[in-house]
Write an enzyme that holds these catalytic residues in place. Sequence first.
Site, mmCIF file in Angstrom:
data_model
loop_
_atom_site.group_PDB
_atom_site.id
_atom_site.type_symbol
_atom_site.label_atom_id
_atom_site.label_comp_id
_atom_site.label_asym_id
_atom_site.label_seq_id
_atom_site.Cartn_x
_atom_site.Cartn_y
_atom_site.Cartn_z
ATOM 1 N N TYR A 154 0.835 -1.211 0.000
ATOM 2 C CA TYR A 154 0.000 0.000 0.000
ATOM 3 C C TYR A 154 0.866 1.256 0.000
ATOM 4 O O TYR A 154 0.598 2.218 -0.733
ATOM 5 C CB TYR A 154 -0.918 -0.033 1.218
ATOM 6 C CG TYR A 154 -1.956 1.051 1.282
ATOM 7 C CD1 TYR A 154 -3.106 0.998 0.496
ATOM 8 C CD2 TYR A 154 -1.824 2.118 2.168
ATOM 9 C CE1 TYR A 154 -4.075 1.983 0.574
ATOM 10 C CE2 TYR A 154 -2.781 3.106 2.254
ATOM 11 C CZ TYR A 154 -3.913 3.038 1.462
ATOM 12 O OH TYR A 154 -4.872 4.016 1.543
ATOM 13 N N LYS A 158 0.882 4.096 -2.907
ATOM 14 C CA LYS A 158 0.506 5.477 -2.626
ATOM 15 C C LYS A 158 1.657 6.443 -2.889
ATOM 16 O O LYS A 158 1.428 7.593 -3.287
ATOM 17 C CB LYS A 158 0.001 5.591 -1.185
ATOM 18 C CG LYS A 158 -1.350 4.906 -0.963
ATOM 19 C CD LYS A 158 -2.401 5.366 -1.968
ATOM 20 C CE LYS A 158 -3.800 4.940 -1.592
ATOM 21 N NZ LYS A 158 -4.816 5.364 -2.582
#
Length: 253
Positions: A154, A158
């Site tokens: 993640y 991001k």
Amino acid sequence: MSTTEQRVAVVTGAARGIGAATAIRLAEEGRAVAVIDLDEAACEDTVGKITAAGGKALAVGADVSDEARVEAAVARIAEELGAPTILVNNAGVLRDNLLFKMSVSDWDTVLGVHLRGAFLMARAVQKHMVDAKFGRIVNLSSSSALGNRGQVNYSAAKAGMQGFTKTLAIELGKFGVTANAVAPGFIATDMTAATAERVGMGFEDFQKAAASQIPVQRVGHPEDIANAVAFFTADTAGFVSGQVLYVAGGPLN
């Protein structure tokens, strides 16, 4: 495109949470909104709230990591709502785990939805923006882009969204298209509830613990992010591009 025409916005991952709040907020700004999520039926709640308030919205089911489905979704939106000139890449998933426990599938799924999905959506929509000589792209990053234990996939996705955003701003700026990123801190959503469950805490206690570390002494809500997106997508925000705005209740190191 005349500014008196209703602009068409596309929000991915808009069945709930930040995506739903953003779709509703953009409808309040007078946009016609395409509400995209994996399950078209799940979009009906967001669409219903928009139409009940007098707005215009369309539910669209699509896997944003699937090239053919993205192309079909954007074609349908252009036909039924009009040429899309606002895109909010919000679709996301979590597959949290420590590095030594993380599977290749969990890595690929997270990178696929976040980064591949944003790429496919932006590539499909930009042609309409270039033709209109107007466009607004907002990509959802996260404070996890700065690093977060148990989220190597993640965090990488991001952080990648930020580089992706800045490059879009460079490439598309001459066509009247801006690209910016909003990076939320702790926002109370189903995803953060899942994180609480993963670490073995009740969600209320998890939020209280998070709020104690935030200068404004509260956690964020989906509407906080929707308001930031509304700014970046406004006609009047045309000189703001390539920026990453952390919406986290205080400064982040």
